[in-house]
Structures are given as structure tokens and as C-alpha cells.
Design an enzyme around this catalytic site. Structure first.
Site, PDB file in Angstrom:
ATOM      1  N   MET A   9     -16.445 123.739  14.187  1.00 20.07           N
ATOM      2  CA  MET A   9     -17.264 124.945  14.302  1.00 20.07           C
ATOM      3  C   MET A   9     -18.578 124.736  13.558  1.00 20.07           C
ATOM      4  O   MET A   9     -18.591 124.480  12.355  1.00 20.07           O
ATOM      5  CB  MET A   9     -16.511 126.159  13.751  1.00 20.07           C
ATOM      6  N   ASP A  14     -21.978 128.066  20.908  1.00 20.59           N
ATOM      7  CA  ASP A  14     -21.140 127.194  21.739  1.00 20.59           C
ATOM      8  C   ASP A  14     -19.762 126.966  21.122  1.00 20.59           C
ATOM      9  O   ASP A  14     -18.738 127.091  21.807  1.00 20.59           O
ATOM     10  CB  ASP A  14     -21.840 125.857  21.973  1.00 20.59           C
ATOM     11  N   CYS A  99     -23.882 110.022  15.101  1.00 23.34           N
ATOM     12  CA  CYS A  99     -23.087 111.062  14.446  1.00 23.34           C
ATOM     13  C   CYS A  99     -21.820 111.352  15.243  1.00 23.34           C
ATOM     14  O   CYS A  99     -20.739 111.506  14.673  1.00 23.34           O
ATOM     15  CB  CYS A  99     -23.918 112.332  14.277  1.00 23.34           C
ATOM     16  N   GLY A 123     -17.786 121.954  20.812  1.00 21.18           N
ATOM     17  CA  GLY A 123     -18.535 122.811  21.727  1.00 21.18           C
ATOM     18  C   GLY A 123     -19.602 122.074  22.507  1.00 21.18           C
ATOM     19  O   GLY A 123     -20.710 122.585  22.690  1.00 21.18           O
ATOM     20  N   CYS A 195     -30.053 117.203  12.331  1.00 23.56           N
ATOM     21  CA  CYS A 195     -29.480 118.147  11.364  1.00 23.56           C
ATOM     22  C   CYS A 195     -30.058 117.990   9.964  1.00 23.56           C
ATOM     23  O   CYS A 195     -30.246 118.972   9.258  1.00 23.56           O
ATOM     24  CB  CYS A 195     -27.964 118.019  11.333  1.00 23.56           C
TER      25      CYS A 195
END
Length: 380
Positions: A9, A14, A99, A123, A195
């Protein structure tokens, strides 16, 4: 007995809808937030903390257990150092691909199996299909959101344990489901960028970790046009931010190559300049979804960057194990360090890291001399 699924999560819509669909399908769902990077942005806010809290709120809404796992060390060692090393070689890496290979479908999977998970879920807009004991990676139904490109280095073991709950949906449908069920993230904006950089200035971020050196900008005929701020700040095909507008015919300038030894940035004027095009590439470190290479030579299609239209190619394996990928027509701005991902219709076959390109015209071979690495450093 319910099958246990550990869902990654992210705090976005998504993965939130993925949790909803898994629960509705009757799985025992456990939400797990991966903390891969710990750093505050320019406003003193750690976005990972905000995202984790958003994910926690959705898990609470759906009444599923939720935990956070720290993968910062693994991310630094397996993804971020790779990212910096590629830039040190004058290349433009894709850390999202790495990643997925090293964290989401490796470290995360290992952790989930220790929690006795039957499956992991993400997701992503992609699909898995089992055929005669083999697991195939298929494009997501939403062609504009398809993320199979980023999953091209996933192996059979991981795919056999993976569910992509929203892979068969359009993004519009995902948003509608989130709103219908009043999920906390229903209207949350999609995240963009890498990220660990987020919305911050990319060049400024690189300067914190890699030593840059000013050098000459030259056109592909050898004429000096100005100064660049460091080769790591430029990528092949780049148009904006070169800083030499108004010179020549008035047409835009594009990055055509880098010479690390001489610290020269080469540029070409005009979007159709032949120096910007190549006819084939050499791909290193090939990875195949099915665990072995298909029969060669292989006629298929390829993408050399995310959301690029499929390009018809012919693929063969060289004696050293690298791939030779020849395009049916010349292609612009194929960039070393990016990933060449191969497809057969809806099936993602795998891919390789672009090592070098063959220019459209032989006289431009000198533009990408990356044999000598300048001195860089990494801040701990």
C-alpha cells in the site's frame, strides 16, 4: 480457509482500490507500506510519512491490518547506488525498473513469505496469466497507464505469487470505485517522478550526491557554443534547459551526445537532425520473464522508454550474451541506461539495459564516448 495476501500500500488510490477488490474477493488482506526513503522535502515534510498515514486511513476504513516495513537500507544498496553509478557513467538510469526488481518483487516478497502469505499484490496496471505452469506478464488493460514496462525484469517465482487487482481496469474505473466506496484517497493526486526526488529540482538533487564540472557545449560539427553545468544534468534527446537558445537557424537544440573523457556536451539543431537518430542498440544484462530467452532471431516490438509507442524490431543474442536490437526504422533519442523492453502482442517478454547505440550516420559515432569515468563522489 482464506488465502492470505500481503498488499503493498503506497497511500495512493490504485493500491487503495486494490485492497478493496482483494477484500471483496474473499482474501485475507494485510496492508504493508514500504518505507524506502527517509528525507524531508524543501518544506520540512517527509512525504513518506504522509503517504503511510493515508494508507493507514484506508486500511482502517476497510478494516484490514496495516503495518510499515523499513527497506531504506535495501533501497540504498540495491537501487540508489545503482542510480548514482549509472549517472557516473554518463547514462540515464531508470530506478523504477530496478525498484520493482530488487525491492517490491524481491525484498518485499521475501518478507511476505515469512509472514506466511500465499500471494503478494501491487496496485500496478499490469496482468499475470498462467499457461501450462508458466506465468506470463501482460500489459494492463488501460493502455495509457500500462506499467508492464517497469515490471520487465520480474522473475517467474515472483510472478507466480503476484496479483495485480486493478490490471483489468481503466484508471477512470479505479477512481470511480474509490469515490463510490468513499475511500480516503479517492481524490488524491497521482504521485510523479522518482520517489526519492519527488517534486524537487532534479539537478539540485544530483548535485548533492555527484560532483559536477562545467564543460564545453559543442555542436556535432565541433563548433563551441557555450558551457554546460555538468554532464549528469543532460540526457540524450533533451531539448529544454540547455541554455543556448537563439543560436543558429532559430530551431531548437537537442542533446546529441556526451564525451566523459573530454567533458563535452554535444548538441544538434533541429528535431530531425540525423545525429539524434540510431538504427540499433546493444542491450546488456538481459532478463526474460519466462526465465529463458525465446528462439532467436526474434521479430517483436520494443519500448525504449515508458509510454513510447511500440517499435518493430529484430532481436538477436551476441556471443557475449548481450542483445542486438535492430529497429525497422531509425529511432530518435534512444538513451543508454534506459531499459529496452520487448513485447509480443500483449505479452511482455523481458528486456535489457541499453548499453550503446548505433548512430544513423557513422560519422556521429564519436558523440557518445563513455569509456573514461570522471571523478565523482557519493555522500553517505
Amino acid at each position: 480457509m482464506k488465502k492470505r495476501v500481503i498488499l503493498g500500500m503506497s497511500g495512493g488510490v490504485d493500491s487503495s482500490v486494490s485492497a478493496l477488490l482483494l477484500k471483496e474477493a474473499g482474501y485475507e488482506v494485510i496492508g504493508l507500506f514500504m518505507k524506502n526513503w527517509d528525507e524531508e522535502d524543501e518544506y520540512g515534510v517527509c512525504t513518506a510519512t504522509e503517504d503511510a498515514e493515508d494508507a493507514r486511513r484506508v486500511a482502517s476504513q476497510l478494516d484490514i491490518p496495516f503495518y510499515t516495513i523499513n527497506f531504506e537500507k535495501e533501497y540504498w544498496n540495491r537501487v540508489f547506488t545503482y542510480f548514482l553509478d549509472e549517472y557516473k557513467q554518463g547514462r540515464t538510469p531508470n530506478p523504477d525498473v530496478m525498484c520493482n526488481q530488487e525491492i517490491k518483487f524481491n525484498a518485499f516478497l521475501d518478507y511476505a513469505l515469512k509472514l506466511e502469505a500465499d500471494y503478494i499484490a501491487m496496485g500496478h496496471y499490469a496482468q499475470v496469466e498462467e499457461r501450462d505452469g508458466k506465468y506470463y506478464l501482460l500489459r494492463g488493460r488501460d493502455k495509457n497507464k500500462d506499467q508492464s514496462y517497469f515490471l520487465s525484469r520480474i522473475e517467474q517465482q515472483a510472478l507466480s505469487k503476484t496479483i495485480f487487482p486493478i490490471g483489468h481496469l481503466e484508471k477512470r474505473e479505479v477512481r470511480e470505485m474509490a469515490e463510490k466506496n468513499n475511500l480516503y484517497t479517492a481524490k488524491k493526486k497521482d504521485s510523479t517522478g522518482i520517489c526519492f526526488i519527488g517534486e524537487r529540482d532534479f539537478d539540485e538533487f544530483l548535485d548533492r550526491y555527484l560532483l559536477t564540472k562545467e564543460g564545453d557545449i559543442m555542436d556535432v560539427e565541433g563548433n563551441k557554443l557555450g558551457k554546460h553545468t555538468g554532464l549528469i544534468h543532460y540526457t540524450l534527446g533533451q531539448r529544454r534547459g540547455i541554455g543556448i537558445g537563439g543560436i543558429g537557424t532559430g530551431e531548437p537544440w537537442f542533446v546529441a551526445g556526451k564525451n566523459l573523457k573530454k567533458n563535452i556536451l554535444y548538441v544538434a539543431q533541429g528535431e530531425n537532425h540525423p545525429a539524434l537518430y540510431s538504427t540499433s542498440l546493444i542491450g546488456e544484462s538481459p532478463s526474460w520473464i519466462l526465465g529463458e530467452a525465446p528462439n532467436m532471431p526474434l521479430k517483436c516490438t520494443a519500448k525504449f522508454r515508458y509510454r513510447q509507442s511500440d517499435i518493430p524490431v529484430m532481436v538477436d543474442v551476441l556471443e557475449d550474451g548481450n542483445l542486438h536490437i535492430k529497429y525497422d526504422e531509425p529511432v530518435k533519442a534512444v538513451t543508454p541506461g534506459q531499459v529496452a523492453v520487448l513485447y509480443k502482442d500483449e505479452i511482455c517478454l523481458g528486456g535489457s539495459i541499453i548499453k550503446s547505440i548505433e548512430p544513423l550516420e557513422k560519422k556521429y559515432e564519436y558523440l557518445n564516448d563513455q569509456k573514461i569515468i570522471t571523478k565523482f563522489f557519493i555522500s553517505p
